[in-house]
Design an enzyme around this catalytic site. Structure first.
Site, mmCIF file in Angstrom:
data_model
loop_
_atom_site.group_PDB
_atom_site.id
_atom_site.type_symbol
_atom_site.label_atom_id
_atom_site.label_comp_id
_atom_site.label_asym_id
_atom_site.label_seq_id
_atom_site.Cartn_x
_atom_site.Cartn_y
_atom_site.Cartn_z
ATOM 1 N N HIS A 125 8.290 32.217 5.474
ATOM 2 C CA HIS A 125 7.297 31.234 5.051
ATOM 3 C C HIS A 125 5.905 31.818 5.296
ATOM 4 C CE1 HIS A 125 10.099 27.944 4.378
ATOM 5 N NE2 HIS A 125 10.676 28.209 5.541
ATOM 6 N N HIS A 171 13.922 33.768 0.505
ATOM 7 C CA HIS A 171 15.166 33.661 1.273
ATOM 8 C C HIS A 171 16.129 34.729 0.774
ATOM 9 C CE1 HIS A 171 19.416 32.246 0.877
ATOM 10 N NE2 HIS A 171 19.282 32.121 2.187
ATOM 11 N N ASN A 185 20.288 36.445 1.847
ATOM 12 C CA ASN A 185 21.467 36.308 2.697
ATOM 13 C C ASN A 185 22.540 37.252 2.190
ATOM 14 O OD1 ASN A 185 24.338 34.854 2.946
ATOM 15 N ND2 ASN A 185 23.096 34.314 4.717
ATOM 16 N N ILE A 186 23.210 37.943 3.086
ATOM 17 C CA ILE A 186 24.408 38.706 2.744
ATOM 18 C C ILE A 186 25.426 38.487 3.849
ATOM 19 C CG2 ILE A 186 23.531 40.490 1.179
ATOM 20 C CD1 ILE A 186 22.948 42.244 3.544
#
Length: 322
Positions: A111, A121, A123-124
């Site tokens: 942010h 954002h 993600n893995i």
């Protein structure tokens, strides 16, 4: 290759390789973001917080707060054991009800302070479930997405161009499929609104076999910073007004609503009794809600929802198309 080999579950050695990659990527991402913080005149740094989970496993949470460029950023690694799978996992995979599981992954939420720098954002993750009398079930998932407040078209196009380049070595159909999945996933049904301009989202990926899926995980992980840092570098010094800051805080409310109502990772963490500080680190420190705000029809604030927060083929857009 024998089709049966593609279905083989990751070995303990394979899991160690994924873990090593994720921890190294965590360090690289923190370093890259700290560099941008320094170049933007800030002195905030990521603080690493090692934690253990009573049920088994643990993680390393790296959080930066109060920066001049990054108001709050979390780069969170976890590798946990799950003794009782929650409804968020078994609803989509009823065959693993009653199984035990391992889940390991890296989750990033940034942010920025400046309203002209988008929130992002990524993600893995790797998930493996096993129970007596059943072959292990595994899959990978992840992706990255962008949530701008005052978007610039060239940034949106560049973001999706990076996503396209990440997917290209894995087949022509991969980017269109995972781009569309991202648009569908990051959708606030109660608002009838996209969370941002999308990017990539994939889940339940195992059809390529472990090695190829792991290669894709690495491509997504490395591709995230390549896509995001150029936008930060271009926009971090953009002047902004108090009203633009207020609009940013208002729009962050949508981000909070999505994460608490729809996000699978948040639901999985809450339903498995996960570490609450790590689960909710995705929420911004400052956010606001307003009752029925109105924006002038031709304003940048109105244009965000009327034009940018719509699923589009960003790769075919140019400055004149808007």
């Amino acid at each position: 290759m024998n089709p049966q080999d593609l279905n083989a579950a990751p070995t303990s050695s394979d899991i160690d390789r994924v873990r090593t990659f994720l921890l190294d990527l965590q360090s690289r991402i923190c370093q890259g973001l700290e560099t941008e913080e320094q170049l933007g005149g800030g002195s905030a740094r990521f603080v690493a917080d090692e934690w253990q989970r009573p049920e088994g496993g643990g993680g390393r949470s790296c959080v930066l707060q109060g920066g001049d460029v990054i108001e709050k950023g979390g780069v969170m690694f976890s590798h946990i054991d799950v003794k009782h799978l929650p409804a968020s996992a078994t609803a989509r995979h009823p065959q693993i009800e009653g199984a035990t599981a391992q889940a390991l992954g890296l989750s990033i939420v940034i942010h920025p302070k400046n309203p002209h720098v988008p929130t992002t954002h990524a993600n893995i993750r790797l998930f493996i479930a096993q129970k007596e009398g059943m072959e292990p079930v595994w899959w990978m998932g992840g992706g990255f997405d962008l949530t701008p407040y005052y978007p610039v078209l060239e940034d949106c196009v560049a973001w999706h161009q990076h996503a396209f380049e990440v997917c290209a070595p894995f087949g022509e159909a991969v980017y269109p499929e995972y781009k569309a999945w991202c648009d569908q996933y990051f959708y606030l049904k109660h608002r009838d609104e996209q969370r941002g301009i999308g990017g990539l989202f994939y889940d339940d990926l195992n059809v390529w076999g472990f090695e190829r899926c792991f290669e894709f995980m690495q491509a997504v992980g490395h591709g995230f910073l390549n896509a995001y840092l150029p936008i930060v570098q271009k926009r971090r010094q953009t002047p902004y007004s108090e009203s633009e800051r207020e609009f940013q805080l208002y729009r962050r409310g949508r981000y909070v609503e999505y994460n608490l109502v729809y996000d699978r990772g948040t639901l999985f963490g809450l339903q498995t009794g996960g570490r609450i500080e790590s689960i909710l680190v995705s929420l911004p420190n400052l956010v606001s809600w307003h009752y029925r705000p109105e924006w002038a029809i031709d304003s940048p604030e109105a244009r965000l929802t009327s034009y940018f927060l719509k699923p589009r083929n960003w790769l075919q857009l140019d400055q004149q198309s808007t």
